[in-house]
Design a protein around this motif. Structure first.
Motif, PDB file in Angstrom:
ATOM      1  N   LEU A 100       0.822  -1.207   0.000  1.00 46.72           N
ATOM      2  CA  LEU A 100       0.000   0.000   0.000  1.00 46.72           C
ATOM      3  C   LEU A 100       0.859   1.261   0.000  1.00 46.72           C
ATOM      4  O   LEU A 100       0.515   2.255  -0.641  1.00 46.72           O
ATOM      5  N   THR A 101       1.976   1.220   0.693  1.00 50.03           N
ATOM      6  CA  THR A 101       2.892   2.360   0.703  1.00 50.03           C
ATOM      7  C   THR A 101       3.431   2.632  -0.693  1.00 50.03           C
ATOM      8  O   THR A 101       3.540   3.788  -1.128  1.00 50.03           O
ATOM      9  N   ARG A 102       3.760   1.564  -1.419  1.00 50.70           N
ATOM     10  CA  ARG A 102       4.265   1.736  -2.787  1.00 50.70           C
ATOM     11  C   ARG A 102       3.201   2.358  -3.674  1.00 50.70           C
ATOM     12  O   ARG A 102       3.481   3.271  -4.462  1.00 50.70           O
ATOM     13  N   ILE A 103       1.974   1.885  -3.562  1.00 50.23           N
ATOM     14  CA  ILE A 103       0.910   2.382  -4.434  1.00 50.23           C
ATOM     15  C   ILE A 103       0.583   3.841  -4.121  1.00 50.23           C
ATOM     16  O   ILE A 103       0.440   4.672  -5.026  1.00 50.23           O
ATOM     17  N   VAL A 104       0.469   4.150  -2.826  1.00 49.62           N
ATOM     18  CA  VAL A 104       0.053   5.488  -2.405  1.00 49.62           C
ATOM     19  C   VAL A 104       1.198   6.489  -2.503  1.00 49.62           C
ATOM     20  O   VAL A 104       0.973   7.686  -2.674  1.00 49.62           O
ATOM     21  N   GLY A 105       2.426   5.995  -2.393  1.00 45.68           N
ATOM     22  CA  GLY A 105       3.570   6.888  -2.448  1.00 45.68           C
ATOM     23  C   GLY A 105       3.845   7.602  -1.141  1.00 45.68           C
ATOM     24  O   GLY A 105       4.504   8.647  -1.117  1.00 45.68           O
ATOM     25  N   ALA A 106       3.334   7.056  -0.034  1.00 42.65           N
ATOM     26  CA  ALA A 106       3.522   7.632   1.297  1.00 42.65           C
ATOM     27  C   ALA A 106       3.285   6.522   2.314  1.00 42.65           C
ATOM     28  O   ALA A 106       2.660   5.495   2.000  1.00 42.65           O
ATOM     29  N   PRO A 107       3.759   6.683   3.553  1.00 45.19           N
ATOM     30  CA  PRO A 107       3.609   5.618   4.546  1.00 45.19           C
ATOM     31  C   PRO A 107       2.148   5.245   4.807  1.00 45.19           C
ATOM     32  O   PRO A 107       1.300   6.112   4.993  1.00 45.19           O
ATOM     33  N   VAL A 108       1.882   3.946   4.800  1.00 43.04           N
ATOM     34  CA  VAL A 108       0.558   3.419   5.139  1.00 43.04           C
ATOM     35  C   VAL A 108       0.732   2.406   6.265  1.00 43.04           C
ATOM     36  O   VAL A 108       1.523   1.468   6.144  1.00 43.04           O
ATOM     37  N   SER A 109       0.028   2.617   7.368  1.00 42.19           N
ATOM     38  CA  SER A 109       0.058   1.661   8.476  1.00 42.19           C
ATOM     39  C   SER A 109      -1.279   0.931   8.541  1.00 42.19           C
ATOM     40  O   SER A 109      -2.331   1.511   8.278  1.00 42.19           O
ATOM     41  N   VAL A 110      -1.219  -0.350   8.869  1.00 38.94           N
ATOM     42  CA  VAL A 110      -2.408  -1.196   8.912  1.00 38.94           C
ATOM     43  C   VAL A 110      -2.526  -1.822  10.293  1.00 38.94           C
ATOM     44  O   VAL A 110      -1.555  -2.375  10.814  1.00 38.94           O
ATOM     45  N   ALA A 111      -3.700  -1.726  10.891  1.00 41.60           N
ATOM     46  CA  ALA A 111      -3.984  -2.364  12.172  1.00 41.60           C
ATOM     47  C   ALA A 111      -5.270  -3.163  12.035  1.00 41.60           C
ATOM     48  O   ALA A 111      -6.066  -2.937  11.118  1.00 41.60           O
ATOM     49  N   ALA A 112      -5.486  -4.125  12.932  1.00 43.18           N
ATOM     50  CA  ALA A 112      -6.677  -4.975  12.851  1.00 43.18           C
ATOM     51  C   ALA A 112      -7.235  -5.206  14.252  1.00 43.18           C
ATOM     52  O   ALA A 112      -6.511  -5.213  15.247  1.00 43.18           O
ATOM     53  N   THR A 113      -8.543  -5.370  14.298  1.00 41.54           N
ATOM     54  CA  THR A 113      -9.210  -5.656  15.562  1.00 41.54           C
ATOM     55  C   THR A 113     -10.481  -6.440  15.289  1.00 41.54           C
ATOM     56  O   THR A 113     -10.867  -6.629  14.131  1.00 41.54           O
ATOM     57  N   THR A 114     -11.115  -6.927  16.350  1.00 44.01           N
ATOM     58  CA  THR A 114     -12.406  -7.601  16.254  1.00 44.01           C
ATOM     59  C   THR A 114     -13.401  -6.877  17.146  1.00 44.01           C
ATOM     60  O   THR A 114     -13.039  -5.944  17.869  1.00 44.01           O
ATOM     61  N   THR A 115     -14.648  -7.305  17.086  1.00 45.99           N
ATOM     62  CA  THR A 115     -15.688  -6.681  17.927  1.00 45.99           C
ATOM     63  C   THR A 115     -16.182  -7.646  18.992  1.00 45.99           C
ATOM     64  O   THR A 115     -17.311  -7.527  19.474  1.00 45.99           O
ATOM     65  N   ASP A 116     -15.368  -8.631  19.364  1.00 39.38           N
ATOM     66  CA  ASP A 116     -15.718  -9.592  20.423  1.00 39.38           C
ATOM     67  C   ASP A 116     -17.069 -10.245  20.191  1.00 39.38           C
ATOM     68  O   ASP A 116     -17.901 -10.398  21.100  1.00 39.38           O
TER      69      ASP A 116
END
Length: 416
Positions: free
Chosen positions: A378-394
């Motif tokens: 995603l960073t390569r495509i966007v041309g800027a840093p992209v951070s990815v996080a994940a969670t659930t809703t229990d």
């Protein structure tokens, strides 16, 4: 020996060879293609505007038909001087490869990076030239701009019978300028075993890596009359005519305080498809063995949320307004297609991406093992840093019940 560039020779170590020796036969014009009129200028003149619009004016070598050398030099030397740069015009050869080789022979000693550009792509923006040159300097090998292939591609035999469908996720349509370290390009040309369709293929045949960076839809090639008509329309809009120009002017007519970093948020939700054979594409990656998400495109909720966040930050609407769920061109299209076009649209409106943060909400797939891979892509495509996080809703809600995925993205954009 220092070449005579017909004006002030700058200190740049970057050169652009503009290949303009082709005929205009398929355009229905008697003159060479590069000298066909376009927007009050010529195809070559419009292309040179982008070259001289680079952040640092490069050394420029233009390769034209032998009988047009003096004409082109006389016509465009004043433009080179106005850019505090210079211009060398040389006669081309019988093939594109021979023409580029003649351009290489004209470069001054101090050149370290060479971009090769087809004049037949006159609307490729200066930002693409800058990005390619910077990437060559940073990575030390070949760099070419490319666009994802959005059409379904099939391999056919001589009788036109379909043999197979090609996986378009591994395909990209190449553009110019294509950039290389000078010594790499010269060595590849010196050892070329045959004619190649572009410089990237020639360099790759010599064993040198070539990377693809996002191209620009405006960098299309003018080949037939319909292409020239499209280019005429874009040049007219850029000059200030037409509704698209009015829309851009209205957007630019913002108060001075608007020229500051801006933040946008995007949310996208997709349920899992009923067909278990539907492939899953998420965070730009294919997830073998996982049920895919429903949608007109590939259903990549993360890519779509990022697009909405970027568009919201720049005040350019949303993904639905830009692409449309009824457009057959985007049926099954991967998220990279939407992201690349969104970034291009931001650049055309005077914005660049600062960074993006995206949160994925759902029980599956498990993102942790591929988080670094997703962020790099995603960073390569966007041309800027992209951070990815994940969670659930229990276990709460439709994501908790495993019925789909939600993505929430926040993006920072900056004045270009």
């Amino acid at each position: 020996m220092r070449r005579d560039y017909g004006g002030d020779v700058n200190d740049s170590t970057v050169a652009v060879i503009v290949v303009a020796a082709g005929s205009g036969t398929r355009l229905g014009h008697a003159e060479p293609k590069a000298l066909v009129p376009l927007g009050g200028d010529t195809i070559l003149g419009v292309a040179l505007d982008a070259v001289y619009g680079m952040r640092e004016a490069p050394h420029v070598v233009v390769v034209v038909p032998a009988d047009r050398v003096a004409e082109v030099r006389r016509r465009y030397q004043p433009r080179a001087r106005a850019a505090s740069a210079g211009l060398v015009v040389v006669a081309g050869g019988l093939t594109r490869q021979e023409s580029v080789a003649r351009g290489l022979a004209e470069l001054p000693r101090e050149i370290e990076v060479v971009l090769v550009h087809d004049a037949a792509r006159p609307l490729a923006p200066a930002a693409v030239f800058d990005e390619v040159a910077a990437a060559v300097e940073a990575r030390g090998h070949g760099i070419v701009p490319g666009l994802p292939v959005v059409d379904t591609v099939k391999r056919v035999d001589a009788e036109g019978r379909v043999l197979e469908t090609v996986d378009r996720s591994e395909l990209a349509a190449m553009q110019t300028p294509q950039g290389f370290p000078r010594e790499v390009l010269e060595s590849a040309y010196a050892a070329a075993p045959a004619d190649f369709t572009d410089d990237a293929a020639l360099v790759a045949a010599a064993g040198v890596p070539v990377d693809v960076v996002p191209g620009d839809a405006r960098g299309f090639k003018v080949t037939v009359p319909s292409d020239l008509h499209r280019a005429e329309q874009l040049v007219a809009e850029r000059a200030g005519g037409g509704p698209a120009a009015e829309e851009r002017a209205a957007h630019r007519a913002l108060p001075a305080h608007a020229a500051v970093p801006r933040v946008g948020t995007g949310v996208d939700v997709h349920g899992f498809a009923d067909d278990p054979a539907t492939p899953l594409w998420l965070v730009g990656l294919h997830w073998p063995g996982e049920r895919g998400l429903s949608g007109h495109s590939d259903g990549d909720a993360v890519a779509h949320a990022i697009c909405d966040a970027l568009l919201a930050a720049a005040g350019l609407g949303d993904i639905g307004g830009m692409f449309g769920t009824a457009d057959p061109r985007f049926s099954g299209a991967h998220g990279e297609v939407f992201l690349a076009e969104t970034v291009r649209r931001l650049g055309a409106d005077g914005w660049r991406v600062g960074n993006v943060s995206v949160q994925v909400v759902g029980n599956r797939p498990k993102l942790a093992p591929r988080r670094a891979e997703a962020e790099a892509l995603l960073t390569r495509i966007v041309g800027a840093p992209v951070s990815v996080a994940a969670t659930t809703t229990d276990g709460l809600g439709f994501t908790g019940r495993g019925e789909g995925v939600t993505a929430i993205a926040t993006a920072l954009v900056l004045p270009a």
